[in-house]
Write an enzyme that holds these catalytic residues in place. Structure first.
Site, PDB file in Angstrom:
ATOM      1  N   HIS A 280       0.836  -1.219   0.000  1.00 36.87           N
ATOM      2  CA  HIS A 280       0.000   0.000   0.000  1.00 36.87           C
ATOM      3  C   HIS A 280       0.865   1.261   0.000  1.00 36.87           C
ATOM      4  CE1 HIS A 280      -3.197  -2.833   1.244  1.00 36.87           C
ATOM      5  NE2 HIS A 280      -2.268  -3.300   2.056  1.00 36.87           N
TER       6      HIS A 280
ATOM      7  N   SER B 263      14.371  21.611 -16.166  1.00 41.56           N
ATOM      8  CA  SER B 263      13.160  22.391 -16.412  1.00 41.56           C
ATOM      9  C   SER B 263      13.511  23.687 -17.127  1.00 41.56           C
ATOM     10  CB  SER B 263      12.487  22.688 -15.072  1.00 41.56           C
ATOM     11  OG  SER B 263      11.616  23.787 -15.198  1.00 41.56           O
TER      12      SER B 263
ATOM     13  N   GLU C  29       9.800   8.415 -16.770  1.00 40.86           N
ATOM     14  CA  GLU C  29       8.389   8.759 -17.001  1.00 40.86           C
ATOM     15  C   GLU C  29       7.957   8.306 -18.390  1.00 40.86           C
ATOM     16  OE1 GLU C  29       7.942  12.756 -14.259  1.00 40.86           O
ATOM     17  OE2 GLU C  29       9.035  12.865 -16.117  1.00 40.86           O
TER      18      GLU C  29
END
Ligand code: ARG
Length: 504
Positions: free
Chosen positions: A161, A282, A295
């Site tokens: 979890h 970025s 990703e």
């Protein structure tokens, strides 16, 4: 060329295809990736026709020369696959005919159809792609094994979890990934056996009255056998579905690993840091180092599933025999293999260069209440409580410790005794040394006895075995690759021999 309505097959009709229909039906734009396979397959077919007495020696030599000329031009990047051709098969045949004339060139398609031809090309490219993917996969496994070796005693929390569950080790986590990827390899390996069979000679659907030697062409091209039934040979694409399904499972596995590493590279975890070479920055936030590589592994998984679904949907309810719908199975399967190869390679780079923050993992593990499991088991052994009783006692201890702001390392034997008294009404004796053993991540891990657990002893044992298993798989793959390479080399030699007049 024979005088037909533009195109070598159009004798049946009196007009050429309309411009828009031509563009619409043509698969030439996606056929560049099977051009070389088409040439190999055609050469094998022509050699066999000659050996069967269907082509003369001179015809064979002329045809092979024309085919090799296409190969040369292709290598030099001079081939333009024009959508005026329906596909690469029409292109090759037309080129040969315009090179040597229709009387000889027109024989290359004897006992063959584009239906068995395209099925052959797909299998030839697919086996190559599966070999490349499998070899990348083994490289990734090797890199993970190396990292696991250095982290046998690096404790880290295991999660259920996404909450601290039990203490494990980073090495143990990595070995789990090795086992998962080995299964992916094995699935690809099994699929390969079904892919590496030749459909050539299935002809359009029902075979030919020429004495074609199907086993001979299969042999020349390095196949392990033939897809026997001619209808099956030309109209089945189940192996394509199978490969896409297996690759989808592989992508699921890669994306889960990517997600773990993404989470663990956040400042909140800080277990790992991606190398600069595999991080993006970025445009706006100067401090950022983004795991875009990982990703995209996660993101591309969606595209691969989409391809699997497009394949399944194309095949669903398709009448048996060749239908042009089958042309649409080519782009999605190539997308699957391309994406998977890219993802496996990039993940190998990420894992091979990332920084593992062992101190941080150890620090978090030492402070983690995930050691409660070990303490509960320790109490069962030391005090004779049942596990349920011990679970209740330790639960109480954790609750108390948390509310009074104690760390897990500050839990004492007295606290446990008091909790037992409170929840069970039982007086027990708890030695502080026992508490210390179970509440220290390393010594606690050493107490784990079960097969496959993260105890350093078990992890070392598994690691050694996996090394052997990796070697075995490398050997298996190598054999497969060599067989195809050898066949290709021999075909090339034969072709050269016939072209130069030395061949038999
Ligand atoms: N371009 C076709 C494909 O990719 C080749 C087979 C065409 N066969 C036919 N009967 N029209 O599937």
């Amino acid at each position: 060329m024979t005088g037909t309505a533009e195109g070598i097959y159009r004798g049946r009709v009196s007009k050429g295809l309309s411009e828009r229909a031509k563009k619409f039906v043509s698969s030439i734009n996606v056929d560049g990736g099977i051009l070389e396979d088409d040439l190999d397959g055609t050469e094998a077919h022509e050699l066999m026709l000659y050996e069967q007495g269907i082509l003369s020696r001179e015809e064979l030599s002329k045809i092979l020369t024309a085919l090799e000329k296409i190969r040369e031009e292709h290598k030099k990047g001079k081939i333009k696959l024009d959508p005026k051709f329906e596909d690469v098969h029409e292109f090759v045949e037309s080129k040969v005919i315009s090179e040597v004339g229709v009387e000889i060139g027109g024989k290359i398609h004897t006992g063959r159809s584009r239906n068995d031809q395209v099925a052959l090309d797909i299998r030839m490219r697919l086996r190559r792609e599966l070999n490349e993917l499998s070899s990348s996969l083994l490289r990734l496994i090797e890199t993970i094994l190396k990292l696991a070796e250095r982290n046998i005693e690096t404790p880290m929390p295991l999660f259920t979890h996404i909450q601290h569950a039990q203490i494990g080790t980073f090495g143990h986590y990595l070995l789990a990934q090795v086992d998962i990827l080995m299964r992916d390899f094995d699935r690809l390996d099994e699929c390969y056996c079904r892919v590496n069979l030749s459909p050539l000679g299935g002809c359009a659907i029902g075979g030919s009255s020429f004495e074609l030697d199907r086993k001979r062409t299969a042999d020349i091209l390095g196949f392990d056998g033939v897809v026997e039934n001619s209808l099956d040979a030309v109209s089945s694409r189940d192996v394509v579905l199978e490969a896409a399904a297996i690759i989808s499972i592989l992508m699921a596995d890669l994306s889960r690993m990517a997600e773990d590493l993404i989470l663990w590279s956040t400042p909140e975890f800080g277990y790992i840091e991606l190398s600069d070479e595999y991080s993006s920055t970025s445009s706006a936030m100067p401090q950022k180092k983004n795991p875009c590589t990982l990703e995209l592994i996660r993101g591309k998984t969606g595209g691969v599933y989409g391809s699997l679904f497009s394949l399944l949907t194309t095949m669903k309810g398709l009448a048996s025999g060749y239908n042009r719908d089958l042309q649409e199975t080519k782009p999605p399967i190539w997308r699957c293999v391309d994406e998977a190869k890219g993802c496996v390679d990039v993940l190998e780079g990420v894992i091979g260069t990332m920084l593992v923050r062992r101190e941080r993992m150890l620090g978090v593990s030492s402070e983690s209440y995930a050691l409660a499991w070990d303490l509960a088991e320790g109490l069962v052994k030391e005090t004779g409580l049942s596990f349920r009783e011990s679970h209740a006692v330790v639960g109480e201890v954790v609750k108390d410790a948390l509310s009074s702001g104690l760390t897990v390392r500050e839990i004492t034997g007295e606290l446990i005794e008091a909790a037992a008294e409170k929840v069970l009404g039982k007086k027990i004796k708890v030695d502080q040394r026992v508490v210390n053993t179970y509440l220290d991540p390393i010594s606690s891990l050493k107490q784990r006895k079960t097969l496959g657990s993260p105890s350093p002893e078990e992890v070392s044992r598994m690691l050694k075995r996996r090394r052997g298993e990796l070697k075995e798989r490398e050997g298996k793959l190598n054999k497969r690759v060599k067989k195809v390479e050898k066949a290709r080399g021999e075909l090339e030699k034969k072709v050269k021999g016939y072209i130069s007049g030395r061949g038999r």
